[in-house]
Design an enzyme around this catalytic site. Sequence first.
Site, PDB file in Angstrom:
ATOM      1  N   THR A  12     -76.109  62.170 -10.772  1.00 66.98           N
ATOM      2  CA  THR A  12     -77.070  61.423 -11.557  1.00 66.98           C
ATOM      3  C   THR A  12     -77.833  60.343 -10.836  1.00 66.98           C
ATOM      4  O   THR A  12     -77.482  59.937  -9.746  1.00 66.98           O
ATOM      5  CB  THR A  12     -76.383  60.765 -12.764  1.00 66.98           C
ATOM      6  OG1 THR A  12     -77.298  60.706 -13.802  1.00 66.98           O
ATOM      7  CG2 THR A  12     -75.818  59.455 -12.453  1.00 66.98           C
ATOM      8  N   LYS A  44     -77.291  61.269 -20.094  1.00 67.97           N
ATOM      9  CA  LYS A  44     -76.382  60.316 -19.449  1.00 67.97           C
ATOM     10  C   LYS A  44     -76.584  58.885 -19.915  1.00 67.97           C
ATOM     11  O   LYS A  44     -75.974  57.968 -19.381  1.00 67.97           O
ATOM     12  CB  LYS A  44     -76.578  60.397 -17.942  1.00 67.97           C
ATOM     13  CG  LYS A  44     -76.398  61.802 -17.404  1.00 67.97           C
ATOM     14  CD  LYS A  44     -76.908  61.908 -16.005  1.00 67.97           C
ATOM     15  CE  LYS A  44     -77.064  63.350 -15.603  1.00 67.97           C
ATOM     16  NZ  LYS A  44     -77.691  63.463 -14.301  1.00 67.97           N
ATOM     17  N   GLY A  56     -75.541  53.620 -19.647  1.00 69.18           N
ATOM     18  CA  GLY A  56     -75.737  54.826 -18.857  1.00 69.18           C
ATOM     19  C   GLY A  56     -74.611  54.950 -17.848  1.00 69.18           C
ATOM     20  O   GLY A  56     -74.023  53.948 -17.434  1.00 69.18           O
ATOM     21  N   SER A 135     -76.474  58.873  -7.336  1.00 75.11           N
ATOM     22  CA  SER A 135     -76.941  59.424  -6.065  1.00 75.11           C
ATOM     23  C   SER A 135     -78.324  58.947  -5.674  1.00 75.11           C
ATOM     24  O   SER A 135     -78.575  58.623  -4.520  1.00 75.11           O
ATOM     25  CB  SER A 135     -76.947  60.959  -6.137  1.00 75.11           C
ATOM     26  OG  SER A 135     -75.677  61.443  -6.452  1.00 75.11           O
ATOM     27  N   CYS A 170     -84.401  62.220  -3.657  1.00 77.22           N
ATOM     28  CA  CYS A 170     -82.985  62.551  -3.776  1.00 77.22           C
ATOM     29  C   CYS A 170     -82.825  63.965  -4.320  1.00 77.22           C
ATOM     30  O   CYS A 170     -83.275  64.256  -5.427  1.00 77.22           O
ATOM     31  CB  CYS A 170     -82.295  61.554  -4.709  1.00 77.22           C
ATOM     32  SG  CYS A 170     -80.548  61.928  -4.979  1.00 77.22           S
TER      33      CYS A 170
END
Length: 183
Positions: A12, A44, A56, A135, A170
């Site tokens: 995420t 999330k 979150g 991430s 990412c």
Amino acid sequence: MSPHTHAEWHATTVLAVYHKKRAIIVSDGQVTYGDMVLKARARKVRKLYNDSVLAGFAGSAADAFSLFERFEEKLTTFSGNMNRAAVEMAKDWRSDRYLRRLDAQLIVLNKDKLFVLSGNGDIIEPDDQVMAIGSGGPFALAAARALMRFTDLDAESIAREAMKIAAMLCIYTNAHLTIESLD
């Protein structure tokens, strides 16, 4: 992937922005396992405690549900006092044998405050009212800080644009966003 290879979950990017009296939390929807995308539209982020707190998570989904549930219990116990709930949650997370094993981080914010909670007992309140985890967190955080400083965008636009930038950088972040807000 061989059965002997240990794959890693990358699950995420969550960004929280408090700007111009508006609180926004946004997450991407991608869940990956190793080099495979398992889900593109995971949720999330959510509203807690009578829609007065946004939360979150980054980490394992099962762990996140446990954390959301525990944090909402703390909010209820302390009549919606997010500061007190965060402190008590961090204490529990650090000392409770079950919670200590959870592999996740939690961002929580209300109309006044923003915190990141971790299993180490950390409660981090950023200086500039913006924080990101997961991430793609560093990418989203850098983009949001720049947009807050050098543009006149509102909180939601900053959050959306910062997440688009994170998704471009990412590989564990996508552009399917879930956004929750408080005015």
